[in-house]
Design a protein around this motif. Structure first.
Motif, PDB file in Angstrom:
ATOM      1  N   ASN A  24      14.309  11.144  39.977  1.00 16.50           N
ATOM      2  CA  ASN A  24      15.279  10.105  39.635  1.00 16.50           C
ATOM      3  C   ASN A  24      16.613  10.327  40.355  1.00 16.50           C
ATOM      4  OD1 ASN A  24      16.123   7.788  38.035  1.00 16.50           O
ATOM      5  ND2 ASN A  24      17.351   9.234  36.846  1.00 16.50           N
ATOM      6  N   GLU A  25      17.048  11.590  40.420  1.00 18.68           N
ATOM      7  CA  GLU A  25      18.299  11.903  41.126  1.00 18.68           C
ATOM      8  C   GLU A  25      18.173  11.637  42.621  1.00 18.68           C
ATOM      9  OE1 GLU A  25      21.324  12.901  39.587  1.00 18.68           O
ATOM     10  OE2 GLU A  25      20.096  12.098  37.965  1.00 18.68           O
ATOM     11  N   GLU A  26      16.987  11.904  43.177  1.00 20.07           N
ATOM     12  CA  GLU A  26      16.762  11.640  44.599  1.00 20.07           C
ATOM     13  C   GLU A  26      16.818  10.144  44.889  1.00 20.07           C
ATOM     14  OE1 GLU A  26      13.056  13.622  45.136  1.00 20.07           O
ATOM     15  OE2 GLU A  26      13.975  15.488  45.867  1.00 20.07           O
ATOM     16  N   GLU A  27      16.281   9.347  43.971  1.00 24.30           N
ATOM     17  CA  GLU A  27      16.362   7.891  44.121  1.00 24.30           C
ATOM     18  C   GLU A  27      17.807   7.421  44.060  1.00 24.30           C
ATOM     19  OE1 GLU A  27      13.904   5.905  41.298  1.00 24.30           O
ATOM     20  OE2 GLU A  27      12.051   6.878  41.982  1.00 24.30           O
ATOM     21  N   LYS A  28      18.590   8.019  43.158  1.00 26.37           N
ATOM     22  CA  LYS A  28      20.017   7.667  43.063  1.00 26.37           C
ATOM     23  C   LYS A  28      20.748   7.985  44.359  1.00 26.37           C
ATOM     24  CE  LYS A  28      20.709   8.365  38.071  1.00 26.37           C
ATOM     25  NZ  LYS A  28      21.421   9.204  37.067  1.00 26.37           N
ATOM     26  N   LEU A  29      20.413   9.138  44.956  1.00 28.18           N
ATOM     27  CA  LEU A  29      21.062   9.534  46.207  1.00 28.18           C
ATOM     28  C   LEU A  29      20.720   8.562  47.327  1.00 28.18           C
ATOM     29  CD1 LEU A  29      22.738  11.458  47.937  1.00 28.18           C
ATOM     30  CD2 LEU A  29      20.687  12.892  48.214  1.00 28.18           C
ATOM     31  N   ALA A  30      19.457   8.177  47.429  1.00 28.73           N
ATOM     32  CA  ALA A  30      19.046   7.226  48.467  1.00 28.73           C
ATOM     33  C   ALA A  30      19.782   5.900  48.304  1.00 28.73           C
ATOM     34  CB  ALA A  30      17.535   7.013  48.404  1.00 28.73           C
ATOM     35  N   ALA A  31      19.915   5.437  47.072  1.00 28.72           N
ATOM     36  CA  ALA A  31      20.622   4.175  46.816  1.00 28.72           C
ATOM     37  C   ALA A  31      22.108   4.311  47.136  1.00 28.72           C
ATOM     38  CB  ALA A  31      20.428   3.759  45.355  1.00 28.72           C
TER      39      ALA A  31
END
Length: 890
Positions: A867-874
């Motif tokens: 979930n944190e990795e998705e936040k970073l990509a966004a």
């Protein structure tokens, strides 16, 4: 129905349309079926809802899908029959009437059988029409003149004829077998009428004292594990696995049954699981199917210790008269007092419950009537294997095969008073039985008149299994049977594939030699928005009639039809129903605009011979329409109703309403009425395509449209012809040109939204393409109107446009450039963007630091890290977008 100059209300009110239109269809005789030898028949026999029931979402889904198929085939010109019916629902109806009698302080036994059955008929006469009226609220277009009740004379004759035929062929027999008994309903149940649920229970370990060769007690024990200590009183042996070495030395000896103190043998049998409990099993043939089979192999008796009402009988010794579960507690206490209870453990296992009243069923050996299923299953398996019957979706064919290949005999007798009484009579003189279709006057063996009919009735599913051919007149050779049988489609929920579908296939082939239907369409279950099964205890049940009152019938139907693929469960929510209502309102508003634009004029269809002179947007929408017609037909032929509905929604809302109508308005506002034939033709086609899904709103609007179009010669949409794709209108070039125009409009709108430009304000724009683009020049007015652009510069090279202080978008075949000067306060926008940029950089840095922390990655759950990795990509994507937009301001 429409009158010249009739004003269409601004808002769609289903309550003012649905009842009026349904009566219009009834008065017109549009639901009636006819035998037309020169036409292809299309027949659906409605799954008969229980006479006790009220319409639930399962009924609503079935009705929606079947009605959509019937309306589609009716419009295609097929000779359609949708035959409605009602099921007598043996157990359910008897229970309801018994509860009504209880309010009067009377039981069925007080009345006696004859009077009780008469009371049930009175109840049926009063309530039979309730569910039919509720079906009408759903807009079902079935032939009400042909409605059948499973206790009508026709089905009664079919039931008795089938019973006699099966009996003479040796496929029906009476015998003592293990059956499921419901103490509440006091009747036998088939395996399919028992719902098995996992639940936590106890496993009691009980010591059975061993005897020596002289029958004297020893200090040895064999320990068995049981979940049902109340049935210890009916034990006839202890069995061990031949593979369990620890018990081999005592095989052949005897044990003393606790409390009852009956001597029982210790035997070895391969059916015993050496891994369950202690590897030793108490054998109770009267109350367990596995034990019965073991008992039959070893010549052991079957003792039944639980009576029909769930209390212990005389075989239970000191526990006679106790409720079976009370007996369990008392026996456990007695075993503990005697020092014979070794230990107790928690145990998870499956408990069978009556699917009607939820009472725990009692497996007992009982004399009942059975059907030998294996000889019937063989032809039914072949019918699916060789493709005479198609099961949709195909994965359920494997489930069907697995069940059919392992089928067990069907217990068909029920200890009830309401239902099809078993057509067997016993002779009081010679004891022989007579099986007949008509009530006999004398014993066929000895001629005696002392006959008494079997007291039991047949399982409700017995008559339901004959439904496709009995409703068409079988065993009589009727015109309807010859023309409509085999029927076309059987549509139902996957949860009754075995209860009903498989049995119809078996009996249909057995009685007629033909399959009962060509296709089996299985829908999924409707769940709430959290994926839970709907139940009164959860308070999440949606009443279809309440949903119709709130959202309109068409909204509910469209949501049900498009909710999921065949065989898949889907979730229903208020949001989805609101979406269905919004779509009905959209159809209404779009149609109202077109009809009012036409006024009193009568239009002719667009002339295919004059295509060359038509504007590109007209050619585009006509081309897209042909593709829609082809695709909807393809999907409906494959029973993909949900996907067909989605395509219609997408075309009407997006391509027709949001794009074509807005393009057409440009000419209409200028006094040019040339778009009207295309507007009307496309609307007419859409209403026809949508009619099977949303019959009320489409019929209401079409009645207003039909007097304004010269090509509609039908009196009602329900019998209007189904659209056919005209390949001459398919135009790849027009579609490509329109696509460029729409992409330019969307690009300009996106830039305006990003820059928060007032929607009513015109902006300057440059549209650059490679070389001259007459298609864009032809669409100049559309671009200016839809994108709110003025002045519009159509240029052949992007270098001709300003390069600084602009916002731009690069498209596949063009580039859009908007000068920002005057549109926004550049300095204020730069400051705002710079602030957002700093915030975005800080967020990216924070997330990068968090994910670079090895301790976080090691300790946090994988889902949290992902979930944190998705936040970073966004966050990185947002940062890059802000940098680009800030650069445009330089």
């Amino acid at each position: 129905m429409a009158r010249d100059g009739e004003e269409i209300p601004k808002a769609y009110d289903p309550s003012k349309v649905e009842g009026r239109l349904y009566q219009f269809w009834l008065d017109g005789g549009y639901f009636a079926s006819r035998i037309e030898p020169d036409k292809q028949p299309f027949c659906i026999i409605m799954p008969p809802p229980n006479v006790t029931g009220e319409l639930h979402l399962g009924h609503a889904l079935t009705a929606t899908v079947e009605d959509a198929l019937i309306r589609w085939h009716r419009m295609r010109g097929d000779s359609t029959l949708w035959l409605p019916g009602v099921d007598h629902a043996g157990i359910a109806t008897q229970n309801v009437v018994e509860r009504e009698l209880a309010k009067e302080g009377v039981s069925r036994h007080d009345l006696g059988r004859e009077q009780f059955v008469e009371r049930v008929w009175q109840w049926v006469a009063k309530y039979r029409s309730v569910i039919s009226r509720q079906h009408m609220r759903l807009g079902v277009s079935c032939d009400w003149e042909r409605e059948v009740f499973t206790m009508d004379e026709g089905p009664q004759l079919a039931v008795r004829t089938t019973f006699l035929k099966l009996y003479r062929d040796g496929l029906i027999y009476r015998g003592e077998r293990m059956i499921n008994w419901c103490p509440r309903c006091q009747t036998a149940l088939s395996d399919l009428e028992v719902e098995h649920r996992e639940q936590s229970a106890k496993l009691w370990y009980v010591r059975y004292p061993l005897l020596d060769d002289s029958g004297n007690l020893t200090d040895e024990y064999i320990v068995i594990a049981t979940t049902r200590p109340e049935t210890i009183v009916a034990d006839v042996a202890v069995a061990v696995s031949p593979k369990a070495e620890r018990w081999q030395k005592i095989v052949g000896r005897k044990a003393l049954l606790p409390i009852i103190e009956r001597q029982i043998p210790i035997i070895a049998d391969d059916a015993v699981d050496p891994k369950f409990g202690t590897g030793a099993l108490k054998i109770t043939p009267g109350h367990d199917i596995v034990d019965l089979e073991i008992g039959e192999r070893h010549g052991l008796p079957a003792i039944v210790a639980v009576g029909p009402d769930g209390t212990m009988n005389e075989e239970a010794g000191p526990y006679k008269g106790m409720d079976r579960f009370q007996c369990r507690d008392v026996i456990v206490a007695d075993l503990e007092r005697l020092g014979l209870l070794e230990k107790t453990e928690q145990h998870q296992h499956s408990i069978g419950r009556c699917d009607r009243c939820d009472t725990v069923v009692e497996p007992v050996v009982s004399e009942q009537w059975f059907v030998r299923m294996e000889p019937l299953a063989g032809p039914a398996i072949e019918a699916v294997k060789d493709g005479r019957i198609e099961i949709i979706p195909r994965r359920f064919a494997r489930v069907y095969m697995n069940w059919m290949e392992n089928i067990r005999d069907w217990c068909i007798s029920r200890q009830l008073w309401w239902g099809h009484r078993i057509p067997v009579w016993y002779c009081g003189d010679c004891g022989e039985l007579t099986v007949a279709v008509d009530d006999p006057s004398a014993c066929e063996k000895c001629g005696s008149g002392k006959l008494e009919q079997d007291a039991d009735v047949l399982d409700t599913w017995f008559s339901s299994a004959l439904w496709p051919h009995s409703t068409l007149g079988w065993p009589k050779e009727t015109d309807e049977l010859r023309y409509f049988y085999p029927t076309s489609v059987l549509e139902t929920g996957y949860d009754i594939l075995f209860f009903w579908v498989a049995r119809m296939i078996m009996t249909g082939l057995y009685n007629t030699g033909e399959v009962p239907f060509r296709h089996v369409y299985l829908h999924g279950l409707i769940r709430d928005q959290e994926g839970r099964k709907m139940s009164k205890s959860l308070g999440n049940v949606v009443d279809p009639i309440e949903a119709i009152d709130k959202y309109g019938c068409d909204a509910l139907r469209f949501v049900l039809a498009t909710g999921g693929a065949p065989g898949n469960d889907f979730r229903l929510s208020d949001e989805r129903l609101e979406g269905g209502r919004n779509f009905a309102n959209k159809i209404w508003n779009v149609s109202r605009f077109v009809i009012q634009s036409i006024g009193d004029e009568q239009l002719q269809a667009p002339d295919r011979k004059r295509r060359a002179g038509m504007p590109n947007e007209d050619l585009w929408v006509m081309s897209r329409l042909q593709r829609l017609v082809t695709e909807v037909d393809r999907l409906l032929n494959r029973f993909q109703l949900g996907e067909a509905g989605h395509r219609l929604h997408e075309f009407l809302w997006s391509e027709y309403a949001d794009w074509y109508i807005e393009m057409a308005k440009v000419r209409l506002k200028a006094g040019d009425r040339s778009p009207l034939p295309v507007l009307a033709y496309v609307l007419d086609t859409c209403l026809r395509l949508l009619h099977p899904f949303m019959p009320f709103v489409t019929e209401a609007l079409w009645q207003n449209l039909r007097e304004r179009i010269g090509w509609a010669d039908e009196e009602a949409l329900i019998v209007a012809s189904w659209p056919k794709a005209e390949r001459v209108w398919v135009n790849h070039e027009a579609e490509a040109k329109a696509q460029v125009v729409m992409e330019v409009v969307k690009a300009i709108r996106n830039i305006r939204a990003e820059r928060r430009v007032d929607a009513s304000r015109y902006v300057e724009a440059y549209v650059a393409a490679d070389g001259p683009r007459p298609d864009l020049e032809a669409a100049r007015q559309i671009l200016e109107s839809l994108a709110r652009v003025r002045p519009l510069h159509l240029i052949g090279d992007a270098g001709e446009a300003p390069r600084s202080g602009v916002a731009s978008a690069v498209l596949a075949q063009a580039q859009v450039i908007l000068p920002l000067a005057g549109l926004i306060d550049v300095e204020a926008e730069r400051a705002r963007m710079s602030k957002q940029l700093a915030e975005a950089e800080a967020e990216v840095k924070r997330l990068e630091g968090k994910l670079a922390n090895a301790a976080f990655r090691e300790k946090a759950p994988a889902a949290v890290v992902a979930n944190e990795e998705e936040k970073l990509a966004a966050a990185r994507a947002r940062l890059e977008g802000l940098r680009q937009r800030l650069a445009e301001l330089e």
